[in-house]
Design a protein around this motif. Structure first.
Motif, PDB file in Angstrom:
ATOM      1  N   THR A  97      27.351  36.557 -13.859  1.00 20.99           N
ATOM      2  CA  THR A  97      28.191  37.698 -14.260  1.00 20.99           C
ATOM      3  C   THR A  97      27.587  38.384 -15.487  1.00 20.99           C
ATOM      4  O   THR A  97      27.502  39.612 -15.540  1.00 20.99           O
ATOM      5  N   ASP A  98      27.155  37.588 -16.469  1.00 22.94           N
ATOM      6  CA  ASP A  98      26.501  38.155 -17.653  1.00 22.94           C
ATOM      7  C   ASP A  98      25.301  38.999 -17.232  1.00 22.94           C
ATOM      8  O   ASP A  98      25.109  40.111 -17.735  1.00 22.94           O
ATOM      9  N   ALA A  99      24.487  38.477 -16.340  1.00 19.39           N
ATOM     10  CA  ALA A  99      23.266  39.179 -15.911  1.00 19.39           C
ATOM     11  C   ALA A  99      23.603  40.556 -15.334  1.00 19.39           C
ATOM     12  O   ALA A  99      22.909  41.537 -15.611  1.00 19.39           O
ATOM     13  N   ARG A 100      24.686  40.640 -14.554  1.00 22.49           N
ATOM     14  CA  ARG A 100      25.079  41.944 -13.996  1.00 22.49           C
ATOM     15  C   ARG A 100      25.442  42.922 -15.111  1.00 22.49           C
ATOM     16  O   ARG A 100      25.055  44.090 -15.081  1.00 22.49           O
ATOM     17  N   PHE A 101      26.185  42.440 -16.115  1.00 25.46           N
ATOM     18  CA  PHE A 101      26.581  43.324 -17.211  1.00 25.46           C
ATOM     19  C   PHE A 101      25.426  43.606 -18.175  1.00 25.46           C
ATOM     20  O   PHE A 101      25.397  44.648 -18.823  1.00 25.46           O
ATOM     21  N   MET A 102      24.464  42.697 -18.241  1.00 21.19           N
ATOM     22  CA  MET A 102      23.291  42.927 -19.088  1.00 21.19           C
ATOM     23  C   MET A 102      22.448  44.085 -18.553  1.00 21.19           C
ATOM     24  O   MET A 102      21.770  44.759 -19.326  1.00 21.19           O
ATOM     25  N   GLU A 103      22.506  44.307 -17.244  1.00 23.30           N
ATOM     26  CA  GLU A 103      21.768  45.427 -16.643  1.00 23.30           C
ATOM     27  C   GLU A 103      22.259  46.759 -17.188  1.00 23.30           C
ATOM     28  O   GLU A 103      21.470  47.666 -17.419  1.00 23.30           O
ATOM     29  N   ILE A 104      23.570  46.874 -17.401  1.00 24.70           N
ATOM     30  CA  ILE A 104      24.116  48.154 -17.876  1.00 24.70           C
ATOM     31  C   ILE A 104      24.303  48.181 -19.400  1.00 24.70           C
ATOM     32  O   ILE A 104      24.657  49.215 -19.949  1.00 24.70           O
ATOM     33  N   ALA A 120      22.167  30.912 -28.642  1.00 25.23           N
ATOM     34  CA  ALA A 120      20.932  31.365 -28.004  1.00 25.23           C
ATOM     35  C   ALA A 120      21.091  32.864 -27.779  1.00 25.23           C
ATOM     36  O   ALA A 120      22.212  33.379 -27.665  1.00 25.23           O
ATOM     37  N   ALA A 121      19.975  33.568 -27.743  1.00 23.92           N
ATOM     38  CA  ALA A 121      20.005  35.021 -27.535  1.00 23.92           C
ATOM     39  C   ALA A 121      19.108  35.369 -26.353  1.00 23.92           C
ATOM     40  O   ALA A 121      18.059  34.748 -26.147  1.00 23.92           O
ATOM     41  N   TRP A 122      19.531  36.387 -25.624  1.00 21.98           N
ATOM     42  CA  TRP A 122      18.849  36.776 -24.389  1.00 21.98           C
ATOM     43  C   TRP A 122      18.817  38.288 -24.252  1.00 21.98           C
ATOM     44  O   TRP A 122      19.657  38.992 -24.800  1.00 21.98           O
ATOM     45  N   ILE A 123      17.849  38.764 -23.476  1.00 15.65           N
ATOM     46  CA  ILE A 123      17.817  40.175 -23.100  1.00 15.65           C
ATOM     47  C   ILE A 123      17.305  40.266 -21.670  1.00 15.65           C
ATOM     48  O   ILE A 123      16.466  39.465 -21.241  1.00 15.65           O
ATOM     49  N   LEU A 124      17.856  41.224 -20.952  1.00 18.39           N
ATOM     50  CA  LEU A 124      17.395  41.488 -19.597  1.00 18.39           C
ATOM     51  C   LEU A 124      16.616  42.790 -19.656  1.00 18.39           C
ATOM     52  O   LEU A 124      17.186  43.859 -19.861  1.00 18.39           O
ATOM     53  N   ALA A 125      15.300  42.678 -19.533  1.00 12.89           N
ATOM     54  CA  ALA A 125      14.447  43.866 -19.482  1.00 12.89           C
ATOM     55  C   ALA A 125      13.914  43.906 -18.049  1.00 12.89           C
ATOM     56  O   ALA A 125      14.670  44.173 -17.130  1.00 12.89           O
ATOM     57  N   ASP A 126      12.649  43.596 -17.856  1.00 12.72           N
ATOM     58  CA  ASP A 126      12.129  43.468 -16.495  1.00 12.72           C
ATOM     59  C   ASP A 126      12.608  42.161 -15.879  1.00 12.72           C
ATOM     60  O   ASP A 126      12.743  42.032 -14.675  1.00 12.72           O
ATOM     61  N   MET A 128      14.889  38.245 -17.234  1.00 12.00           N
ATOM     62  CA  MET A 128      15.698  37.601 -18.263  1.00 12.00           C
ATOM     63  C   MET A 128      14.745  36.893 -19.243  1.00 12.00           C
ATOM     64  O   MET A 128      13.890  36.118 -18.830  1.00 12.00           O
ATOM     65  N   ARG A 129      14.897  37.215 -20.521  1.00 10.99           N
ATOM     66  CA  ARG A 129      14.044  36.598 -21.555  1.00 10.99           C
ATOM     67  C   ARG A 129      14.899  36.096 -22.699  1.00 10.99           C
ATOM     68  O   ARG A 129      15.839  36.768 -23.106  1.00 10.99           O
ATOM     69  N   GLN A 130      14.506  34.934 -23.213  1.00 15.68           N
ATOM     70  CA  GLN A 130      15.176  34.446 -24.408  1.00 15.68           C
ATOM     71  C   GLN A 130      14.602  35.170 -25.615  1.00 15.68           C
ATOM     72  O   GLN A 130      13.416  35.471 -25.676  1.00 15.68           O
ATOM     73  N   VAL A 131      15.476  35.484 -26.568  1.00 13.02           N
ATOM     74  CA  VAL A 131      15.114  36.189 -27.793  1.00 13.02           C
ATOM     75  C   VAL A 131      15.289  35.211 -28.948  1.00 13.02           C
ATOM     76  O   VAL A 131      16.295  34.504 -29.020  1.00 13.02           O
ATOM     77  N   GLU A 132      14.312  35.168 -29.836  1.00  9.96           N
ATOM     78  CA  GLU A 132      14.388  34.259 -30.967  1.00  9.96           C
ATOM     79  C   GLU A 132      15.491  34.697 -31.935  1.00  9.96           C
ATOM     80  O   GLU A 132      15.633  35.879 -32.250  1.00  9.96           O
ATOM     81  N   ILE A 133      16.277  33.736 -32.413  1.00  5.52           N
ATOM     82  CA  ILE A 133      17.273  33.993 -33.442  1.00  5.52           C
ATOM     83  C   ILE A 133      16.666  33.591 -34.772  1.00  5.52           C
ATOM     84  O   ILE A 133      16.289  32.432 -34.958  1.00  5.52           O
ATOM     85  N   VAL A 134      16.538  34.567 -35.671  1.00  5.66           N
ATOM     86  CA  VAL A 134      16.002  34.326 -37.010  1.00  5.66           C
ATOM     87  C   VAL A 134      17.172  34.345 -37.970  1.00  5.66           C
ATOM     88  O   VAL A 134      17.939  35.321 -38.007  1.00  5.66           O
ATOM     89  N   VAL A 135      17.328  33.277 -38.750  1.00  7.22           N
ATOM     90  CA  VAL A 135      18.446  33.185 -39.688  1.00  7.22           C
ATOM     91  C   VAL A 135      17.952  33.520 -41.081  1.00  7.22           C
ATOM     92  O   VAL A 135      16.995  32.937 -41.574  1.00  7.22           O
ATOM     93  N   ARG A 136      18.619  34.481 -41.722  1.00  5.09           N
ATOM     94  CA  ARG A 136      18.241  34.886 -43.080  1.00  5.09           C
ATOM     95  C   ARG A 136      19.418  34.781 -44.000  1.00  5.09           C
ATOM     96  O   ARG A 136      20.531  34.935 -43.666  1.00  5.09           O
TER      97      ARG A 136
END
Length: 136
Positions: A97-104, A120-126, A128-136
């Motif tokens: 379900t997340d993946a469908r909404f990530m498209e829009i 964890a962080a993710w982005i759907l571009a071409d 599904m990719r995990q995105v690094e979380i940097v804590v500052r």
């Protein structure tokens, strides 16, 4: 891909706020908007927690007025809606379900697992990719 975030920067206090929000909504999922700037590296300036209109254990929906408020607030503060946060009662990975909404909603999706106490962080571009979380 040019312009696709490879990392998202959050402060320890922002992560604590998101975790607290997630635990407050248990046993249901929680949700929030992440306002900030950046394309390849997203910096979160503000967390806007919102109500889960579905009040459901395995899904979330943002009320339409909260959605409009998030975009209006971002515009007023010269920021962007750079991310969507929600919690899962399972691993911090996007559901189908997340993946469908990530498209829009092609922004960083930060997921907090209430069972594993992990972000964890993710982005759907071409794909599904995990995105690094940097804590500052």
């Amino acid at each position: 891909m040019q312009g696709t975030p490879s990392s998202v920067i959050l402060t320890q206090s922002q992560l604590a706020e998101l975790e607290k929000h997630a635990k407050k909504w248990l046993p249901n999922e929680s949700c929030a908007f992440l306002l900030g700037r950046g394309t390849e590296q997203v910096t979160v300036s503000e967390v806007m927690v919102v109500e889960n209109a579905e009040a459901d254990r395995v899904s979330f929906a943002v009320p339409a007025d909260e959605l409009l408020k998030a975009y209006k607030t971002a515009e007023e503060r010269q920021l962007q809606v750079t991310g969507i946060f929600h919690s899962h009662p399972a691993r911090p990975e996007p559901s189908s379900t997340d993946a469908r909404f990530m498209e829009i909603n092609p922004v960083v999706w930060v997921i907090y697992s209430t069972t594993e106490n992990q972000f964890a962080a993710w982005i759907l571009a071409d794909s599904m990719r995990q995105v690094e979380i940097v804590v500052r």
